[in-house]
Write a protein that holds these residues in place. Structure first.
Motif, PDB file in Angstrom:
ATOM      1  N   ARG A  64       0.821  -1.209   0.000  1.00 31.86           N
ATOM      2  CA  ARG A  64       0.000   0.000   0.000  1.00 31.86           C
ATOM      3  C   ARG A  64       0.859   1.266   0.000  1.00 31.86           C
ATOM      4  O   ARG A  64       0.513   2.269  -0.620  1.00 31.86           O
ATOM      5  CB  ARG A  64      -0.912  -0.032   1.219  1.00 31.86           C
ATOM      6  CG  ARG A  64      -2.021   0.949   1.154  1.00 31.86           C
ATOM      7  CD  ARG A  64      -2.985   0.744   2.281  1.00 31.86           C
ATOM      8  NE  ARG A  64      -3.898   1.869   2.242  1.00 31.86           N
ATOM      9  CZ  ARG A  64      -5.152   1.819   2.577  1.00 31.86           C
ATOM     10  NH1 ARG A  64      -5.666   0.694   2.996  1.00 31.86           N
ATOM     11  NH2 ARG A  64      -5.904   2.871   2.506  1.00 31.86           N
ATOM     12  N   PRO A  72     -10.641   8.338  -1.833  1.00 31.46           N
ATOM     13  CA  PRO A  72     -12.059   8.208  -1.498  1.00 31.46           C
ATOM     14  C   PRO A  72     -12.923   8.708  -2.664  1.00 31.46           C
ATOM     15  O   PRO A  72     -12.496   9.537  -3.462  1.00 31.46           O
ATOM     16  CB  PRO A  72     -12.239   9.092  -0.262  1.00 31.46           C
ATOM     17  CG  PRO A  72     -11.006   9.903  -0.141  1.00 31.46           C
ATOM     18  CD  PRO A  72      -9.946   9.268  -0.967  1.00 31.46           C
ATOM     19  N   ARG A  81     -14.991   9.987   5.463  1.00 32.15           N
ATOM     20  CA  ARG A  81     -13.558   9.804   5.171  1.00 32.15           C
ATOM     21  C   ARG A  81     -12.752   9.715   6.461  1.00 32.15           C
ATOM     22  O   ARG A  81     -11.880   8.868   6.608  1.00 32.15           O
ATOM     23  CB  ARG A  81     -13.043  10.966   4.322  1.00 32.15           C
ATOM     24  CG  ARG A  81     -13.627  10.986   2.937  1.00 32.15           C
ATOM     25  CD  ARG A  81     -13.182  12.202   2.169  1.00 32.15           C
ATOM     26  NE  ARG A  81     -13.924  12.284   0.917  1.00 32.15           N
ATOM     27  CZ  ARG A  81     -13.643  13.117  -0.051  1.00 32.15           C
ATOM     28  NH1 ARG A  81     -12.634  13.967   0.076  1.00 32.15           N
ATOM     29  NH2 ARG A  81     -14.364  13.128  -1.151  1.00 32.15           N
ATOM     30  N   GLY A  82     -13.053  10.619   7.393  1.00 25.75           N
ATOM     31  CA  GLY A  82     -12.346  10.603   8.682  1.00 25.75           C
ATOM     32  C   GLY A  82     -12.617   9.330   9.468  1.00 25.75           C
ATOM     33  O   GLY A  82     -11.700   8.740  10.052  1.00 25.75           O
ATOM     34  N   ALA A  84     -13.555   6.415   8.201  1.00 22.83           N
ATOM     35  CA  ALA A  84     -12.914   5.295   7.501  1.00 22.83           C
ATOM     36  C   ALA A  84     -11.422   5.244   7.828  1.00 22.83           C
ATOM     37  O   ALA A  84     -10.863   4.167   8.077  1.00 22.83           O
ATOM     38  CB  ALA A  84     -13.126   5.421   5.993  1.00 22.83           C
ATOM     39  N   HIS A  85     -10.783   6.408   7.856  1.00 25.57           N
ATOM     40  CA  HIS A  85      -9.353   6.458   8.178  1.00 25.57           C
ATOM     41  C   HIS A  85      -9.111   5.973   9.610  1.00 25.57           C
ATOM     42  O   HIS A  85      -8.209   5.159   9.865  1.00 25.57           O
ATOM     43  CB  HIS A  85      -8.828   7.886   7.986  1.00 25.57           C
ATOM     44  CG  HIS A  85      -7.366   8.018   8.240  1.00 25.57           C
ATOM     45  ND1 HIS A  85      -6.405   7.474   7.409  1.00 25.57           N
ATOM     46  CD2 HIS A  85      -6.683   8.605   9.261  1.00 25.57           C
ATOM     47  CE1 HIS A  85      -5.212   7.738   7.899  1.00 25.57           C
ATOM     48  NE2 HIS A  85      -5.360   8.423   9.021  1.00 25.57           N
ATOM     49  N   ALA A  86      -9.924   6.461  10.541  1.00 25.94           N
ATOM     50  CA  ALA A  86      -9.789   6.038  11.940  1.00 25.94           C
ATOM     51  C   ALA A  86     -10.044   4.536  12.079  1.00 25.94           C
ATOM     52  O   ALA A  86      -9.331   3.845  12.825  1.00 25.94           O
ATOM     53  CB  ALA A  86     -10.754   6.826  12.825  1.00 25.94           C
ATOM     54  N   HIS A  88      -9.545   2.172   9.825  1.00 25.14           N
ATOM     55  CA  HIS A  88      -8.393   1.431   9.314  1.00 25.14           C
ATOM     56  C   HIS A  88      -7.223   1.472  10.305  1.00 25.14           C
ATOM     57  O   HIS A  88      -6.551   0.455  10.515  1.00 25.14           O
ATOM     58  CB  HIS A  88      -7.976   1.944   7.931  1.00 25.14           C
ATOM     59  CG  HIS A  88      -8.890   1.473   6.852  1.00 25.14           C
ATOM     60  ND1 HIS A  88      -9.865   2.260   6.315  1.00 25.14           N
ATOM     61  CD2 HIS A  88      -8.977   0.274   6.231  1.00 25.14           C
ATOM     62  CE1 HIS A  88     -10.515   1.563   5.402  1.00 25.14           C
ATOM     63  NE2 HIS A  88     -10.003   0.358   5.329  1.00 25.14           N
ATOM     64  N   LEU A  89      -6.987   2.617  10.911  1.00 23.53           N
ATOM     65  CA  LEU A  89      -5.925   2.706  11.919  1.00 23.53           C
ATOM     66  C   LEU A  89      -6.208   1.776  13.096  1.00 23.53           C
ATOM     67  O   LEU A  89      -5.306   1.083  13.584  1.00 23.53           O
ATOM     68  CB  LEU A  89      -5.757   4.145  12.403  1.00 23.53           C
ATOM     69  CG  LEU A  89      -5.157   5.142  11.413  1.00 23.53           C
ATOM     70  CD1 LEU A  89      -5.134   6.546  12.022  1.00 23.53           C
ATOM     71  CD2 LEU A  89      -3.751   4.719  10.997  1.00 23.53           C
ATOM     72  N   HIS A 153     -16.900  -2.597   9.861  1.00 24.78           N
ATOM     73  CA  HIS A 153     -16.266  -2.361   8.559  1.00 24.78           C
ATOM     74  C   HIS A 153     -17.108  -2.982   7.444  1.00 24.78           C
ATOM     75  O   HIS A 153     -17.393  -2.341   6.424  1.00 24.78           O
ATOM     76  CB  HIS A 153     -14.859  -2.969   8.600  1.00 24.78           C
ATOM     77  CG  HIS A 153     -14.057  -2.836   7.357  1.00 24.78           C
ATOM     78  ND1 HIS A 153     -13.576  -1.636   6.891  1.00 24.78           N
ATOM     79  CD2 HIS A 153     -13.623  -3.776   6.476  1.00 24.78           C
ATOM     80  CE1 HIS A 153     -12.881  -1.840   5.774  1.00 24.78           C
ATOM     81  NE2 HIS A 153     -12.894  -3.131   5.502  1.00 24.78           N
TER      82      HIS A 153
END
Length: 173
Positions: A64, A72, A81-82, A84-86, A88-89, A153
């Motif tokens: 990646r 996105p 978006r925020g 989704a990012h959180a 994934h983290l 998810h």
């Protein structure tokens, strides 16, 4: 529609398959009695497949990092978006928490852990009192938390597919 690369899609679904398989085997192992024929076999495979999953997740992160992933979709709102990012983290954080705690369980007796009998993973940390119990409890909490976040998810992906009718899920298929 811009899809994720084939290597990233394969690594995503292989990761999912291994996470669910390891979770199921982990639950099963908890109920094995000492004289059960699987008492020694399942933990051996669980550890080896867990180490394999760790390597795959590292490869996935490297793939990646060096490749291009689609950004996105324009239809995604800033809060999505925020989130989704959180998400994934958190997913990666829990995976690495599982890897670390699993390693501590596997090496609590101050002996290296075998990787499918091909080679040993050395003991890098001097064992501490109650290491297996403490790491085991953390491992369980991380596993349940990971499965809960994976469910969220998947629900988000299905929401995008069925309710929003966007290409979020299709890009990973």
């Amino acid at each position: 529609m811009q899809k994720y690369s084939l290597p990233l899609r394969l690594l995503h679904w292989l990761t999912a398959l291994l996470v669910f398989g390891l979770f199921g085997v982990g639950l099963w192992m908890r109920n094995l009695g000492y004289y059960d024929p699987l008492y020694q076999v399942l933990p051996y495979w669980h550890k080896s497949v867990g180490f394999l999953l760790c390597a795959l997740v590292v490869v996935r992160l490297l793939t990646r990092a060096v490749g291009r992933s689609p950004g996105p979709l324009a239809s995604h709102r800033p809060w999505e978006r925020g989130l989704a990012h959180a998400m994934h983290l958190l997913l990666y954080g829990l995976l690495f928490g599982l890897f670390a705690s699993g390693y501590l369980i596997a090496t609590a007796d101050n002996r290296p852990a075998s990787f499918f009998g091909w080679f040993d993973i050395p003991v890098l940390i001097t064992p501490f009192p109650d290491q297996e119990d403490i790491a085991g409890l953390l491992h369980e909490y991380f596993a349940w938390s990971l499965i809960g976040l994976v469910a969220l998810h998947a629900a988000a992906a299905l929401k995008h597919h069925w309710r929003d009718k966007d290409d979020t899920l299709k890009r990973m298929l």
